[in-house]
Design a protein around this motif. Structure first.
Motif, PDB file in Angstrom:
ATOM      1  N   VAL A  66       0.847  -1.197   0.000  1.00  0.00           N
ATOM      2  CA  VAL A  66       0.000   0.000   0.000  1.00  0.00           C
ATOM      3  C   VAL A  66       0.878   1.242   0.000  1.00  0.00           C
ATOM      4  N   CYS A  67       1.932   1.237   0.802  1.00  0.00           N
ATOM      5  CA  CYS A  67       2.858   2.365   0.861  1.00  0.00           C
ATOM      6  C   CYS A  67       3.470   2.636  -0.511  1.00  0.00           C
ATOM      7  N   LYS A  68       3.878   1.585  -1.208  1.00  0.00           N
ATOM      8  CA  LYS A  68       4.453   1.759  -2.548  1.00  0.00           C
ATOM      9  C   LYS A  68       3.457   2.424  -3.492  1.00  0.00           C
ATOM     10  N   GLN A  69       2.185   2.007  -3.430  1.00  0.00           N
ATOM     11  CA  GLN A  69       1.160   2.633  -4.273  1.00  0.00           C
ATOM     12  C   GLN A  69       1.049   4.120  -3.967  1.00  0.00           C
ATOM     13  N   ILE A  70       1.046   4.453  -2.689  1.00  0.00           N
ATOM     14  CA  ILE A  70       0.914   5.851  -2.275  1.00  0.00           C
ATOM     15  C   ILE A  70       2.122   6.659  -2.733  1.00  0.00           C
ATOM     16  N   LYS A  71       3.314   6.114  -2.578  1.00  0.00           N
ATOM     17  CA  LYS A  71       4.541   6.865  -2.865  1.00  0.00           C
ATOM     18  C   LYS A  71       4.863   6.997  -4.350  1.00  0.00           C
ATOM     19  N   VAL A  72       4.348   6.123  -5.211  1.00  0.00           N
ATOM     20  CA  VAL A  72       4.623   6.269  -6.644  1.00  0.00           C
ATOM     21  C   VAL A  72       3.624   7.192  -7.342  1.00  0.00           C
ATOM     22  N   CYS A  73       2.540   7.505  -6.696  1.00  0.00           N
ATOM     23  CA  CYS A  73       1.538   8.401  -7.293  1.00  0.00           C
ATOM     24  C   CYS A  73       1.900   9.849  -6.958  1.00  0.00           C
TER      25      CYS A  73
END
Length: 98
Positions: A66-73
């Motif tokens: 979930v963190c990766k999704q948040i940080k790449v957007c």
């Protein structure tokens, strides 16, 4: 905090933990809770919180995913994230900090 109400999204699959974290934060900010990790990113994108409190161990998607999704957007990358977990191993700490 300024006069504008702060917003926090709390993501955890355990109802008791969600309730505990919500009660700890609700006097300081508007709280949105999410109990399913697969809905977490959409909720963060919709609510644009000032902070995300995120469990690491969840079914379907881990907090790290979930963190990766948040940080790449680009729209959500600057939102700070605090991880919560019952794990105390060094590897989870290393991943969370990276």
């Amino acid at each position: 905090m300024g006069s504008e109400t702060q917003k926090v999204v709390i993501i955890d699959d355990e109802p008791t933990t969600l309730l505990l974290l919500e009660s700890a934060v609700e006097s300081l900010a508007k709280v949105v809770t999410v109990s399913q990790s697969v809905q977490a990113f959409d909720s963060v994108k919709l609510h644009r919180p000032d902070l995300v409190v995120l469990d690491i161990s969840m079914p379907e998607m881990s907090g790290f995913e979930v963190c990766k999704q948040i940080k790449v957007c680009p729209d959500t990358a600057s939102i700070p994230i605090i991880f919560v977990t019952s794990h105390s191993d060094i590897e989870n700490e290393r991943i969370a900090l990276s």
